[in-house]
Motif scaffolding. Structure first.
Motif, PDB file in Angstrom:
ATOM      1  N   UNK A 167       1.519   1.045  -2.622  1.00 14.03           N
ATOM      2  CA  UNK A 167       1.224  -0.332  -2.081  1.00 14.03           C
ATOM      3  C   UNK A 167       2.623  -1.358  -2.154  1.00 14.03           C
ATOM      4  N   UNK A 168       3.575  -0.834  -2.614  1.00  9.73           N
ATOM      5  CA  UNK A 168       4.703  -1.709  -3.050  1.00  9.73           C
ATOM      6  C   UNK A 168       5.971  -1.237  -2.516  1.00  9.73           C
ATOM      7  N   UNK A 169       5.641   0.018  -2.013  1.00 11.08           N
ATOM      8  CA  UNK A 169       6.956   0.745  -1.347  1.00 11.08           C
ATOM      9  C   UNK A 169       7.858  -0.054  -0.259  1.00 11.08           C
ATOM     10  N   UNK A 170       7.025  -0.800   0.441  1.00  9.71           N
ATOM     11  CA  UNK A 170       7.632  -1.476   1.565  1.00  9.71           C
ATOM     12  C   UNK A 170       8.152  -2.798   1.298  1.00  9.71           C
ATOM     13  N   UNK A 171       8.099  -3.247   0.085  1.00  7.67           N
ATOM     14  CA  UNK A 171       8.567  -4.374  -0.354  1.00  7.67           C
ATOM     15  C   UNK A 171      10.194  -4.496  -0.325  1.00  7.67           C
ATOM     16  N   UNK A 172      10.676  -5.646   0.153  1.00  7.82           N
ATOM     17  CA  UNK A 172      12.033  -5.588   0.020  1.00  7.82           C
ATOM     18  C   UNK A 172      12.412  -5.672  -1.386  1.00  7.82           C
ATOM     19  N   UNK A 173      13.844  -5.231  -1.479  1.00  7.06           N
ATOM     20  CA  UNK A 173      14.542  -5.389  -2.876  1.00  7.06           C
ATOM     21  C   UNK A 173      15.801  -6.225  -2.796  1.00  7.06           C
TER      22      UNK A 173
END
Length: 253
Positions: free
Chosen positions: A247-253
């Motif tokens: 659920x967090x893998x697609x968040x921008x870093x």
């Protein structure tokens, strides 16, 4: 050179944008990049590289900054599907290189080959010249040079003005090296090709089609190079990490 990049669909995984294009679209995209002289670092990504990026900020930066990251490893195809953003198909780096060489043969583009041992680079160069007689193979040299020799290597390449630069060095060197010098090189397509030259030269064999279909190329490579077993341990680690971070893998870093 015009650095404006053509947009294409991607899926973001751990801050790295992975292309959703299929092989045909990828080749067309890179053909246009060469025709319009747009600098592209192409990374043929797999789970091992993603795990390296998660543990090494410099490696992560190289992958995040690449103009095109294609899903080479079957693990990435699985991950994209698992998080609900499937890619069209796997784009193997070996096959992508050959598809680009087919276009290069039609358009008489210039190619420079860099990396691996002197014996392998010369052997693979000779075979490719026979297979693609209209390609201008302007240079080939081994990858065993120190950081102090980087600028001389770059100057030698620049004198020949290639349209494509294929680089075959170790995983921890290949992509970071291209990233470090890509704007100085300013070549339309710069692509890491891993062990591709070893296969072309006959030092290694590629997995048979049935193993490719079963997504077992990694296992076939391991049988030929048992010393890679530690690296292969990253494959199950990647699967575990993706499931944990779904659920967090697609968040921008």
């Amino acid at each position: 050179m015009d650095k404006t990049q053509t947009k294409f669909p991607t899926v973001t995984m751990y801050g790295i944008d992975v292309s959703k294009m299929n092989m045909k679209e990828t080749v067309q995209h890179l053909t246009e990049a060469i025709q319009h002289k747009k600098t592209h670092q192409v990374i043929t990504a797999n789970p091992i590289m993603f795990m390296a990026a998660l543990n090494d900020a410099t490696f992560a930066k190289a992958m995040q900054s690449a103009e095109l990251v294609v899903p080479d490893g079957t693990g990435l195809v699985w991950a994209a599907d698992y998080i609900g953003q499937p890619v069209k198909e796997r784009v193997p780096g070996f096959d992508l290189m050959f598809e680009l060489l087919k276009v290069a043969n039609e358009k008489q583009w210039k190619v420079y080959m860099l990396g691996t041992t002197a014996e392998v680079i010369q052997g693979s160069s000779a075979k490719l010249k026979m297979q693609f007689p209209n390609v201008q193979f302007v240079g080939a040299r081994d990858g065993y040079f120190s950081e102090n020799e980087d600028m001389q290597v770059i100057e030698d390449i620049l004198k020949l003005s290639p349209d494509l630069l294929f680089v075959a060095r170790s995983v921890d060197t290949q992509e970071p090296w291209i990233y470090k010098y890509k704007h100085k090189l300013d070549i339309p397509v710069m692509m890491g090709v891993g062990g591709s030259f070893d296969i072309i030269a006959g030092k290694l064999k590629r997995a048979p089609k049935w193993m490719q279909k079963l997504r077992l190329e990694w296992f076939y490579r391991l049988l030929q190079q048992p010393s890679r077993y530690k690296r292969m341990l990253d494959l199950p680690k990647f699967v575990f990490r993706v499931k944990k971070d779904k659920h967090i893998i697609t968040e921008k870093r």
